[in-house]
Every structure is written in C-alpha cells, then in structure tokens.
Design a protein around this motif. Sequence first.
Motif, PDB file in Angstrom:
ATOM      1  N   GLY A  99       0.817  -1.209   0.000  1.00  0.00           N
ATOM      2  CA  GLY A  99       0.000   0.000   0.000  1.00  0.00           C
ATOM      3  C   GLY A  99       0.850   1.257   0.000  1.00  0.00           C
ATOM      4  N   TYR A 100       1.887   1.253   0.815  1.00  0.00           N
ATOM      5  CA  TYR A 100       2.735   2.437   0.917  1.00  0.00           C
ATOM      6  C   TYR A 100       3.483   2.673  -0.395  1.00  0.00           C
ATOM      7  N   ALA A 101       4.016   1.592  -0.956  1.00  0.00           N
ATOM      8  CA  ALA A 101       4.760   1.737  -2.201  1.00  0.00           C
ATOM      9  C   ALA A 101       3.850   2.258  -3.304  1.00  0.00           C
ATOM     10  N   LEU A 102       2.619   1.725  -3.357  1.00  0.00           N
ATOM     11  CA  LEU A 102       1.691   2.185  -4.395  1.00  0.00           C
ATOM     12  C   LEU A 102       1.383   3.670  -4.221  1.00  0.00           C
ATOM     13  N   ALA A 103       1.174   4.087  -2.972  1.00  0.00           N
ATOM     14  CA  ALA A 103       0.863   5.494  -2.729  1.00  0.00           C
ATOM     15  C   ALA A 103       1.993   6.373  -3.211  1.00  0.00           C
ATOM     16  N   MET A 104       3.217   5.982  -2.864  1.00  0.00           N
ATOM     17  CA  MET A 104       4.361   6.811  -3.250  1.00  0.00           C
ATOM     18  C   MET A 104       4.554   6.815  -4.760  1.00  0.00           C
ATOM     19  N   GLU A 105       4.333   5.654  -5.375  1.00  0.00           N
ATOM     20  CA  GLU A 105       4.531   5.602  -6.826  1.00  0.00           C
ATOM     21  C   GLU A 105       3.495   6.451  -7.554  1.00  0.00           C
ATOM     22  N   ARG A 106       2.274   6.424  -7.057  1.00  0.00           N
ATOM     23  CA  ARG A 106       1.246   7.269  -7.663  1.00  0.00           C
ATOM     24  C   ARG A 106       1.618   8.740  -7.523  1.00  0.00           C
ATOM     25  N   MET A 107       2.147   9.072  -6.376  1.00  0.00           N
ATOM     26  CA  MET A 107       2.509  10.458  -6.119  1.00  0.00           C
ATOM     27  C   MET A 107       3.623  10.914  -7.061  1.00  0.00           C
ATOM     28  N   MET A 108       4.580  10.033  -7.290  1.00  0.00           N
ATOM     29  CA  MET A 108       5.736  10.416  -8.093  1.00  0.00           C
ATOM     30  C   MET A 108       5.571  10.036  -9.551  1.00  0.00           C
ATOM     31  N   GLY A 109       4.466   9.366  -9.870  1.00  0.00           N
ATOM     32  CA  GLY A 109       4.253   8.958 -11.249  1.00  0.00           C
ATOM     33  C   GLY A 109       5.212   7.908 -11.730  1.00  0.00           C
ATOM     34  N   ILE A 110       5.536   6.981 -10.873  1.00  0.00           N
ATOM     35  CA  ILE A 110       6.454   5.918 -11.280  1.00  0.00           C
ATOM     36  C   ILE A 110       5.644   4.731 -11.790  1.00  0.00           C
ATOM     37  N   GLU A 111       6.096   4.182 -12.898  1.00  0.00           N
ATOM     38  CA  GLU A 111       5.486   2.950 -13.399  1.00  0.00           C
ATOM     39  C   GLU A 111       6.466   1.823 -13.146  1.00  0.00           C
ATOM     40  N   VAL A 112       6.006   0.744 -12.539  1.00  0.00           N
ATOM     41  CA  VAL A 112       6.925  -0.376 -12.337  1.00  0.00           C
ATOM     42  C   VAL A 112       6.629  -1.440 -13.383  1.00  0.00           C
ATOM     43  N   ASN A 113       7.623  -2.271 -13.654  1.00  0.00           N
ATOM     44  CA  ASN A 113       7.422  -3.234 -14.724  1.00  0.00           C
ATOM     45  C   ASN A 113       6.558  -4.404 -14.272  1.00  0.00           C
ATOM     46  N   ASP A 114       6.213  -5.222 -15.218  1.00  0.00           N
ATOM     47  CA  ASP A 114       5.214  -6.266 -14.984  1.00  0.00           C
ATOM     48  C   ASP A 114       5.696  -7.307 -13.985  1.00  0.00           C
ATOM     49  N   TYR A 339      -3.343   5.145   2.917  1.00  0.00           N
ATOM     50  CA  TYR A 339      -2.249   6.039   3.308  1.00  0.00           C
ATOM     51  C   TYR A 339      -2.552   7.413   2.768  1.00  0.00           C
ATOM     52  N   TYR A 340      -2.502   8.381   3.641  1.00  0.00           N
ATOM     53  CA  TYR A 340      -2.667   9.757   3.216  1.00  0.00           C
ATOM     54  C   TYR A 340      -1.331  10.435   3.440  1.00  0.00           C
ATOM     55  N   ILE A 341      -0.693  10.782   2.359  1.00  0.00           N
ATOM     56  CA  ILE A 341       0.668  11.312   2.445  1.00  0.00           C
ATOM     57  C   ILE A 341       0.705  12.728   1.875  1.00  0.00           C
ATOM     58  N   ILE A 342       1.297  13.631   2.621  1.00  0.00           N
ATOM     59  CA  ILE A 342       1.486  14.993   2.114  1.00  0.00           C
ATOM     60  C   ILE A 342       2.973  15.209   1.917  1.00  0.00           C
ATOM     61  N   SER A 343       3.297  15.743   0.766  1.00  0.00           N
ATOM     62  CA  SER A 343       4.702  16.021   0.485  1.00  0.00           C
ATOM     63  C   SER A 343       4.899  17.519   0.367  1.00  0.00           C
ATOM     64  N   ASP A 344       6.014  18.006   0.917  1.00  0.00           N
ATOM     65  CA  ASP A 344       6.326  19.427   0.746  1.00  0.00           C
ATOM     66  C   ASP A 344       7.532  19.574  -0.158  1.00  0.00           C
ATOM     67  N   SER A 348      11.704  14.411   2.907  1.00  0.00           N
ATOM     68  CA  SER A 348      11.099  13.816   4.079  1.00  0.00           C
ATOM     69  C   SER A 348       9.604  14.094   4.065  1.00  0.00           C
ATOM     70  N   PRO A 349       8.785  13.120   4.394  1.00  0.00           N
ATOM     71  CA  PRO A 349       7.339  13.327   4.298  1.00  0.00           C
ATOM     72  C   PRO A 349       6.874  14.391   5.277  1.00  0.00           C
ATOM     73  N   TYR A 350       5.955  15.217   4.804  1.00  0.00           N
ATOM     74  CA  TYR A 350       5.406  16.240   5.692  1.00  0.00           C
ATOM     75  C   TYR A 350       4.417  15.596   6.648  1.00  0.00           C
ATOM     76  N   ARG A 351       3.664  14.638   6.123  1.00  0.00           N
ATOM     77  CA  ARG A 351       2.657  13.991   6.965  1.00  0.00           C
ATOM     78  C   ARG A 351       2.372  12.626   6.353  1.00  0.00           C
ATOM     79  N   VAL A 352       2.322  11.602   7.189  1.00  0.00           N
ATOM     80  CA  VAL A 352       1.868  10.290   6.743  1.00  0.00           C
ATOM     81  C   VAL A 352       0.778   9.851   7.690  1.00  0.00           C
ATOM     82  N   LYS A 353      -0.399   9.715   7.149  1.00  0.00           N
ATOM     83  CA  LYS A 353      -1.513   9.266   7.997  1.00  0.00           C
ATOM     84  C   LYS A 353      -1.978   7.926   7.463  1.00  0.00           C
TER      85      LYS A 353
END
Lengths: 393, 345, 277
Positions: A99-114, A339-344, A348-353
């Motif tokens: 879940g955490y990895a997916l949240a971060m990847e969505r935030m950064m626009g990372i695509e992982v391979n199959d 995961y609710y993540i705020i990035s500034d 370092s994460p501003y907030r991870v809920k």
Amino acid sequence: MATLKEKSPEVTVTPPVSAGNGLKTQEMVVNMGPQHPSTHGVLRVQLTLDGEIVVSAVPHIGYLHRCFEKHCEAMNDYNKVVPYVDRMDYVAAMNNEHGYALAMERMMGIEVNDRVEHIRVIMAELQRIASHLLAVGTFGLDIGAFTPFLHCFIEREKILDIFEKASGARLLYNYIWIGGLMNDVPADFKKDTTDFIASFRPQIKELNDLLSHNKIFVDRTANVGVLPDKVAINYGVSGPSLRGSGVKWDLRRDDPYSIYDKFDFDVIVGEGKMGTLGDCWDRYIVRVWEMEESLKIIEQALDSMPDEGDVHESIPKKVRPPAGEIYCRTETPRGELGYYIISDKSTSPYRVKARAPSFVNLSVLPAISVGAMVADMVAIIGSVDIVLGEVDR
Amino acid sequence: MQEFLESFMSSGPLVVFVFSIIPLKIILVYALFAIWLERKVAGHMQDRLGPMETGGWHGWAQTIADLLKMIQKEDIVPAKADRFLFKMAPFIAFAASYGAFVAIPLSSGYIGSMIDVGVFYIVAITSLLSVSIIMAGWASNNKWSLLGAMRTAAQTVSYEVPTVVTILSVIIVTGTLNLMEVTEMQSGNGFLGFLPNWIIFHSPFMILAFFLFFIAALAESHRVPFDLPESESELVGGYQTEYSGMRWGLFMLTEYADMLLLSLVGATLFFGGWNSPFGSFMDGPLWGAFWMLLKGMVLVFVMMWLRWTLPRLRVDQLMNLCWKYLIPLSFVNLVLIAFWEMIFK
Amino acid sequence: MVKLLSDTYFTFRSIFTGMGITWRHLFTKSVTVQYPAQRDVLPERVRLKLDVNMDDCIGCRLCERACPVDCITIGTTKSTDDDDLGETSTGHKKKLWVDQFDIDMAKCCYCELCVHPCPTDCITMVEDYEYSSYDRNDLILSFSDMTPEQIEEVQAKLEREEEEKRKKKEEARAAKEKAKAEGGKDEAGGGAASSGDTDADAEKAARRAEREAKRAARKAEREGKDAGESSGAAGESGGSAAKSDDTDADKEARRAEREAKRAARKAEREAKKKSEE
C-alpha cells in the motif's frame, strides 16, 4: 492552562437493586485486558457485566502506541518509512508495504514493470493467506480449540519460509520498495510457491473438518455478535468483517490497484449458513474461503509472471515527490488500509496518515457485544480480527 | 493382602497407614506420568514433539522438574484475599478426590475400604470438589475467579444428576453398591461365548449409559469441552487465577486425580474393573491392578484426545446439554435398562 | 424431532471427524526442529546480524544515513598525503581513516536498508543469530580496528599537514599579492586578498566544524539527525579537500570558495545547535 488529564469514558454501574428475596444484585465492572489471553495483544475492554451477560463494553486502546505517524515525519527519506510501515500490522507486513509503495509511486508517477507487479501481488496474497491462517487459528484458540491453531501455524511457517528466501526476514520484510523490490525473487521461488499451493489445498479441507464445521465451534460462533450490513457500513467496517455481513466490497475488485483487474477471483461474502447473516461464524468462514481465492490469484499470477525484468529498474535515486498529497487505499487482510501522504517537495514526508482497518473495525465492538456473554466477547473480538499494532500504530 | 501385611508387621495402626497411602502413591506417580503424557499427546496431535530435553529419553522427567520448581516458588496470597479459605481450598480439593479412591477396588486383593455403599460414597465425596472450587474462587477476591467459581457451582450440580442416574442404571443390573462386588460379578468370559461378562455388553442401552456417564464425567472433572471453570482463553484462569506455586500444583494434581478417579469408576462399572479381558488368562491380584490401571488410562487418554480436538462450550450451552439432553436421556435409559433387566432375567 | 436427530448426527459426525484428524496427526511426522542439536538450513539472504569488512570501508557514511533508527555511528579522519590507505577490493580508493564504526544491534531493526547503498559492499548481513547478552552494551559492535593512539596520531598528523598547507597557501598568496601590487594599481588585488583571508578562515572553520561534528556523532544521542547530516557533509568536504592537492590554482580557488560557503553554513548550524543547548 487546560489539563491534559485523560478523561476516561463514563462507565455507569447501576446501584444495587433488590432481587426480591432479600438479596441484592449489582452489575460488575471487569477489565478484560490489557493482560488477557484472548484480546490479541494489549486491548483493554471495560466490561460491565450482569452476571455473565455483557451490559456494555468499552474498548480502551493505546497500550501499543509507537508514534508511527510522527516517526514517519522524522525520517529524512521516504524509503526509511518502509520498516515502520511493516510494524503497523505486523502479521501482514507485505500488504502494508504494498500500500505504501503504491501510494508513493502514484505520487511520483512511477510505473513499475510487470514482473515487479506480479511478484508484489503474489507476495501480498501469500501474506493474506498467512494472516488469515493466524486469524482463524487464534480464533479457534479463543473458542478453546488448541490444535487447529498449531496446524495453521505450520502452514503459515511454510509461507514465511518463502518470504525468508526472498527477503531474508520472516516477519518484517522491508521487501516492497518504492519503485520496485529489495531483491528479485530467488530462482526456486516458483517451485516453492507451487509446492505450497499443492500442499495447502488439502489443509483447508482439514481445517474445515476439524474446526469450521465442528458442532461445538458452530454453536459457539453462529448467532453470536451479529453485525448487520447497515451497521457495518455505518461504522466503516471493511475487509472480511464487512464481507461477513454479506456486503460484496473488496478493493481488489471494486477499486483495482496494481494488476488485480487481470485476475479472476470471487469476492467471498457471508451467507448466514449456520445462523444469522453477519455472525462470528460468517466472518470466520469468509477468511477461510478467501484463502482459497488467494490461492487462485497466486496460481494465475505465477502463470503470467514474466521471467525477465529488473526489479530495481524504476527505483528512484532520490525519493523527492512533488508537493502535493495523495490518498491511496489497498485491501489488506484486515480491510481497507489507506495512506494519506502529504509532500512538501523535500525528501522527508510532511505527513503520513494511515487509515488502519483494525482501528475502524474495532470501533464496532461496543455495538455488537451488548447482550453477549463473557465467552462471546472473546469470540467477537477474535472474529473482528484486530491487530493491536495497527490499532494503536 | 492386608492379612499378609498384618502378619508381616504385626502392628495395626502402622499397617492401616501403609495400606491407606497406596492410592496416594498411585495418584502421585500417575499424575507425573499423566501430565507428561498429556504434553506428549498434545504435542504429537499438533505435529510437535512435546517435552524432549529433561531427563533424556523424550523428556520423561519434565513433570518432576516442574514439580520441584513449583515447590520452590513463593506462596503468594493476594492482599485482599480471605487468607484462611484461600489456603484451605486446594487441600479440600485434593482431599475430595483422594478420599474417593478409598472405595475403588484397585485389584482383587486391594480395596481401601470395603464399604457397602461404595458408589454412593464416591458420588457424595466428589461433590466436595465443587465446594473447594467455590471457596477458591470466592476467597481469591478476583472477579475472574468468582466467575469461574460460579460456573463450577452450576456445572457440578447439574452434571451430578446424569452421573448418578447412569450409575443407578448399572446398579439396577448389579444389585449392589459395593464396587468390589460389582467387579466380581463381571468376571468370566461368558457373553456370546468369548466376550467378557462386562456390564457394557449387558444390553445395547448400557453402551448409551456408558456414553452418558463418560460425557458427564468429563464435565465433572472439568475437562475440555467442559473446562469452563478455568477456561484460560476467557476467564484467564478461572478459580486458579490467583494461585501459584504448590497450591496451584495441588489443583493441577486434583484435576488429574479426578480424571483417573472417574475413569476408574467408569472402568469398574462398565469394563469389569480388575478383571482380565481374557478370562483366567493373566488374572490375579497384580494382573488385576494392571488391568484396572490400563483400563483407567485408556479412558484418561480418550479424555486427553478429546481435549486436544474440541473447542469449549459456552456456559448456557453446557446447561442446555445437561438439562435438555443428558438428564432426560439418562432417565429414559434407566427405565429401558430396568425393562431389559425384567424381561431377560 | 427430525431436526433434533439430524443435529445429533451432525454433532457426533463432526466430533468424530475431528477426533480422526487428531488421531492421524498423532502419528504424522512432527515439524519440530530440536534447536541446539538440529538447525534449520537458512536461506542465503537471512538478515540476522550486521557485519562490516573494514578493509573495504571507505567511510562514506551512506549506511549511516540510510539507517532509519540511527544505530550506525561512523567517525572518520582525513588521511594525509604521505599515507596511502590503499584500495578496496572493488577498486575504490580509500581516503579516510575510519576511526569509529559502531553498530548498536540492540537498536537495529534488521531492515537491511544500510546494506544496499554501500558502494563497496562492505556492510553485510551475516548468518549469526546467537549473540544475545546480559548487558546491552555488549550488543554495540565496534568494527574499527584503530587504537586510540593511532587515532590521535592520525589526527595530529592531519592537523600538522593542514597547518603546513595553510602556511604554504598563505605564502603563495602573499607572493601573488606582492606580484600584483608590484604589477600596478590593480583593483582586483584587494579583492583577491580578502578572498584569501576568508578562504583561510573558512578552512579553519571547516576543520573546527568537522571536529565538533565528530564529537557530536560520538556522543550520538542528542539530535541524532542534525549531527549525522553535518558530520556527513563534513566528511565529504574533508574528502574533497584532500583531493585538491596538486591541482592548478584556478580549480583550487573555486573549490576553496565552495568549501568556504559550506563551512560557513556548517559553522552557522553548529553555532545554532550550541545556542540551543
């Protein structure tokens, strides 16, 4: 200055009343936990009892609070959060990481391979089986059946062996990283997993014979702690506890993440086969059959998993997501983990809920335990399947 | 045997003393063995090994080590407990089950006391156990203990009814309450030519009677699925919660002694007591003791087997089972056995 | 009545099925591993204990920075020109004395995040799990093989060398200034002189900062993050300073400027920290 003294919830005990024959009766307040064998950790439930019948149950939490969210803010690197994420729901660490990895990847626009996606799904589903095994095993233990518990643990150990081969750890893996995986799976991963599936299918049947359909077990769990679907939805209950009430809601199906939309599996819901819909037995049996469905997913994923692919391919050199926020939810063995993540824009994460399913599911406890007996309390807590590490974080 | 000892020692009181502690020795040795066996059975049923280290061969000395540890432990009495009752309870519990061994014929050459109302005596004195458990629960001044004690009161009182009624159905056949005589009646292999003359083969209803007796005995000795008084996953430890050290050990000993007692009563009433299953082959006072203990241990093993298979009942279901099923059934069975006895005798 | 009978049948069937299963398990092979006598074969990736091969460590502090629980403490000293620390097995040139490399296994969370960034693969997880102890200080593993005397010697040597270098530089600058002053009324000369001054000051400040940071790191407990960062940066600056030996003046000037900036920032931070304390 305001006092910080914790105000404990009101517990009203009725004054002694005459029972009519010269004797007086009074309700009794009992602390169930934090040191109690069946509260799955350090939950304290303040029970008001009328004899053996529960008049009210107030859960008290916080005995395992480790400042997860504050710790995350103190980390100077998003990657460093992963070991902390592991420690939330410590019996399903892979799902937390996923879940955490997916949240971060969505935030950064990372695509992982199959290949990475497939390995992640297999790991998450294996972890789901391991977690459900622990849940049904300890549930049996709460009811008084010791042997199924250890039979479940034997199977769980096999899964942990697979994890250990891949990541090196048995409980807190730190395996799924932002943008990839820590290691590629070992060469005999496919064989190990296939062997496990083959040996595990008969074990589910045996578990059903030994525990699920045992008459005493059914008597103890059917019609106990009935959670109607409307109440479940109102309280925000999710995961098997919600599906036990007959609500067909599974994020893997209804809000597909990763590559779950590729696989063919059923969403198991309770049917009220042994008693009322949404009782402890329904919640229990949903977990048992979900293991079967997870096996199906694993089989399909093993078939379609590409042999080539670098698991480190899209791991970013420096995790520095753009300023913004994201909420990403996944289906863990206990329900919707968000995961609710705020990035500034810093490293370092501003907030991870974290929206922890156990915490939300626990909130329904007072609503469904009134009128039950002390022995039922144990069954209800076991059937909601909380992990205190996640409740308190 | 008593005559032999009397001639050997030529002193009345000493002989009586030596004679009367034989069951105690048996209980102590048996308890050491049974606790070890229980651990082994539990272990192997769960694909484990159980104790393996202490003493060398398969951890045979584990219980002895535990016993030594328990003796050394501090004797803790909670500050708010009723000290006198708290300290007395384990002794009364053990005395209750030990006292009952008096009336059980361990072999053709040994019975503690040849009382004519043996069965009645056993039923009466085992009821003391529930008194001691209520004492323990109340005196502990702990709410979990109290709940456990209250459960015990309800459970023991209820389950004594089916126990007594099934025993009564055996007494209809034997016509005597003296267990020695009951056993003697079952000697020989006359039934269907080869089966021993045991009461269980007397009529089909006797099998049901044994079945009811066994279930009730499980409940009386507080074994799973009827271990509600202590039910460790609900009531922490029930009436044992506040006990530690050797006082707790005495409760443990009582539990195992109770298992053996009820198994031996069952063996005597239904399975021919000290009679050899092969007629006169392997018969005699010492062989008798062997057969008696073997039959008892088989039943004890079944109790363990059940414990590691079944979950626990809830207190209201326990009462349901007793009052709605066992008691009516045992009364019906009693009547049927009485008819059978009238018709075929 | 039918329901009662079917219920009864269901009850007994389920109980006897269960008893059959437990009976069968009574004779299946147990899964127990008799631990001290038998041992599981562990997979090669097991994470049980951290180990450092000091021959390969270049003191880059990447592991220290990766650790989420701050259980690694590293102290380094620049090597002087006349010392050759050799190369690691991976071909990296070693430029720093690693006078302290402590890992507190009591704090370690076994996440292996420190292992992956290591450029020379010198920090690894090894298969050793029997290191419990009665004293938690026994769990602090010290990998550096330098004795306190050696450390002192190395540091003294470094100070001496830097002193010499500074003198040399000052002399060179003085010579330059002289030449410029002699060469005419060039306004740039004043600027160069002042820049030279700040340069020297900055270098001193950098060294001070470095020493202080090291001390702070060793004390470790207070403000772990700040100290770790500043000491990490100090280490880098030290490294780059060591690199800038016999390059031409232009490059050196630029580097000195950068260093000065960095040192100034560091000094500021240190001052802030001090004032906080």
